[in-house]
Design an enzyme around this catalytic site. Structure first.
Site, PDB file in Angstrom:
ATOM      1  N   GLU A 117      13.708 -17.579 -55.629  1.00 14.28           N
ATOM      2  CA  GLU A 117      15.206 -16.570 -56.417  1.00 14.28           C
ATOM      3  C   GLU A 117      15.392 -15.310 -55.256  1.00 14.28           C
ATOM      4  O   GLU A 117      15.199 -14.012 -55.519  1.00 14.28           O
ATOM      5  CB  GLU A 117      14.458 -15.529 -57.531  1.00 14.28           C
ATOM      6  CG  GLU A 117      14.701 -16.218 -58.520  1.00 14.28           C
ATOM      7  CD  GLU A 117      14.506 -16.067 -59.423  1.00 14.28           C
ATOM      8  OE1 GLU A 117      14.766 -15.152 -60.169  1.00 14.28           O
ATOM      9  OE2 GLU A 117      15.101 -16.760 -61.004  1.00 14.28           O
TER      10      GLU A 117
ATOM     11  N   GLU B  79      13.720 -23.057 -63.233  1.00 12.87           N
ATOM     12  CA  GLU B  79      13.337 -21.983 -64.518  1.00 12.87           C
ATOM     13  C   GLU B  79      14.911 -22.086 -65.283  1.00 12.87           C
ATOM     14  O   GLU B  79      15.581 -22.695 -65.277  1.00 12.87           O
ATOM     15  CB  GLU B  79      12.858 -20.730 -63.463  1.00 12.87           C
ATOM     16  CG  GLU B  79      12.382 -20.338 -62.824  1.00 12.87           C
ATOM     17  CD  GLU B  79      11.748 -19.376 -62.487  1.00 12.87           C
ATOM     18  OE1 GLU B  79      12.109 -18.241 -63.262  1.00 12.87           O
ATOM     19  OE2 GLU B  79      10.882 -18.917 -61.259  1.00 12.87           O
TER      20      GLU B  79
HETATM   21  O1  IFM Z   1       9.887 -13.751 -65.163  1.00 12.07           O
HETATM   22  C1  IFM Z   1      10.898 -14.484 -64.232  1.00 12.07           C
HETATM   23  C2  IFM Z   1       9.707 -15.280 -63.124  1.00 12.07           C
HETATM   24  O2  IFM Z   1       9.841 -14.948 -61.641  1.00 12.07           O
HETATM   25  C3  IFM Z   1      12.070 -15.430 -61.581  1.00 12.07           C
HETATM   26  N1  IFM Z   1      12.483 -15.969 -62.568  1.00 12.07           N
HETATM   27  C4  IFM Z   1      12.893 -14.925 -64.155  1.00 12.07           C
HETATM   28  C5  IFM Z   1      11.966 -14.206 -64.952  1.00 12.07           C
HETATM   29  C6  IFM Z   1      12.858 -14.085 -66.454  1.00 12.07           C
HETATM   30  O3  IFM Z   1      12.997 -12.853 -65.812  1.00 12.07           O
END
Ligand code: IFM
Length: 450
Positions: free
Chosen positions: A166, A356
């Site tokens: 990210e 994710e």
């Molecule tokens: O916890 C975070 C993660 O570190 C990166 N993506 C989003 C998740 C939830 O906010």
């Protein structure tokens, strides 16, 4: 929906990140990272929480590996703490830090679980921040050297690599909005960081291609959002396009097309914050061939014209009556299919891993020892159904990692938001099943495709 609806080699996983779970912040030679420092600033994190102890995963590695095995995943996405393996950020390795990840990787392989390593999940060594951090052009070379060292240590056994997690969050939440470490609020800094992250991704991919053990797969992980105009009005459509440039294309285009979106780059230039592209940079971006794109999908953004974002001139609205998670994120499984379709249309048939997807909920009902999180179970099931629709449309989706294996340190929210398939009682460090975890386990236990 059954596991056998997906291909036999589909990757089924759960994800975590070092700073959010490991704890042992200054043990065995690990140096401070920017989140250790940021969390000391009054008000930076809720209740002053930090990752100093987190889930104490560093000391509970075997127990957590057993949880993964009990869950039945065939892959696990973790991140490497740069300041644990290379405390000064450069050159000298910390044998204890390297040994920890060797135990993790070997423990996964012994349990039949494929390791998938993220090189950078937001925890820059503070010593590098003191030399300018990602704002400094040197950060590209620092990251390339660190990546090479990690390939030397682990690429014989790790065959799935993620460069940055990210990068939008690192660049913009960390350097423009100031909600994340290092807590800067400087447009030019954010733009420089954007380019340095994209370029360092390209350099790390190139280094992997040249590495004698570089016969696995490598790509970036982006947090992406379907951008939905709030109305049919032309100005809302234009605002959604600008928001798409800011959140999505500023990273998608350099990673997948080897250049920057002209409209977004022009907006930055007009704001006296042009991308700091030097001779050879675009060629380096274009030369870096990813093996896949990692997609983190949580929710869509509904966008209208407005000045909430002064540079990109858009605002966001929340559809009334929709379900929301504890993060106040809309639950919108259809957005996953919309996003994957859009990626195929605009960027071609690049293999995709959902790196994710998950939800925080209150998790207040506990019966016996099991958290009754029907809301999370439904979240996972409906998003997997959406993923399956994408597969049926021929989109080359190859894996799904739930975020997160464990409840953990949710950055500025501290420990107040729980995303895990397993509950963590932070007073005792006891892990307990949630019913969503049991559902995922049962789904994974059903027969795979022949
Ligand atoms: O916890 C975070 C993660 O570190 C990166 N993506 C989003 C998740 C939830 O906010």
């Amino acid at each position: 929906m059954k596991r056998s609806d997906f291909s036999a080699d589909f990757l089924w996983g759960a994800a975590t990140a070092a700073y959010q779970i490991e704890g042992a912040a200054l043990e065995d030679g690990r140096s401070a990272c920017i989140w250790d420092q940021f969390a000391t600033i009054p008000g930076a994190t809720r209740d002053g929480h930090s990752g100093a102890v987190a889930c104490d995963h560093y000391h509970r590695l075997d127990e957590d590996l057993d949880l993964l095995q009990a869950l039945g995943v065939n892959t696990y996405r973790f991140s490497i703490s740069w300041s644990r393996v290379m405390p000064s950020g450069q050159a000298t390795l910390n044998p204890a830090g390297v040994a920890f990840y060797n135990r993790l990787i070997d423990g996964l392989l012994a349990r039949g679980i494929q390791p998938a390593a993220t090189l950078y999940h937001w925890d820059l060594p503070q010593q590098l921040q003191d030399q300018g951090g990602w704002v400094a052009r040197d950060s590209v070379a620092w990251f390339e050297a660190y990546a090479k060292a990690m390939f030397d240590c682990f690429a014989d056994r790790v065959k799935i690599w993620f460069t940055h997690n990210e990068p939008w969050v690192v660049a913009w939440a960390g350097h423009y909005i100031g909600r994340h470490a290092p807590g800067m609020t400087d447009l030019n800094a954010a733009v420089r960081v954007t380019h340095h992250l994209n370029l360092s991704h390209a350099h790390a991919v190139a280094a992997y291609r040249q590495h004698p053990q570089g016969n696995g797969k490598i790509g970036a992980v982006l947090n992406l959002y379907p951008m939905v105009p709030a109305s049919e009005a032309a100005e809302d459509h234009a605002a959604a396009r600008r928001a798409d440039g800011y959140h999505n294309r500023l990273f998608l285009d350099p990673v997948l097309l080897g250049n920057y979106p002209a409209d977004t780059a022009a907006i930055l230039a007009q704001a006296n914050a042009a991308l700091p592209i030097e001779a050879g940079d675009l060629a380096a971006l274009a030369a870096a061939r990813s093996d896949f794109l990692g997609v983190n999908y949580y929710f869509r953004k509904v966008v209208l014209a407005g000045d909430a974002h002064p540079v990109f001139r858009f605002a966001e609205t929340k559809p009334p009556g929709a379900p929301y998670t504890a993060m106040d994120w809309e639950v919108w499984p259809d957005g996953l299919v919309d996003l994957l379709r859009r990626l195929r249309t605009d960027y071609g048939d690049m293999p995709i891993l959902i790196t994710e997807n998950g939800a925080a909920f209150a998790d207040e009902t506990i019966i016996g020892d099991v958290v009754q999180d029907e809301d999370r179970r439904e979240f996972v099931a409906t998003h997997l159904e959406a993923a399956l629709r994408a597969v049926h449309e021929g989109i080359p989706l190859q894996g799904y990692y739930y975020w997160s294996l464990l409840d953990n340190f949710e950055w500025a929210h501290g420990y107040h938001k729980r995303f895990g398939l397993f509950r963590v009682d932070y007073a005792t460090q006891k892990r307990s099943w949630k019913s969503s975890g049991q559902w995922y386990r049962d789904f994974l236990r059903s027969p795979a495709k022949d």
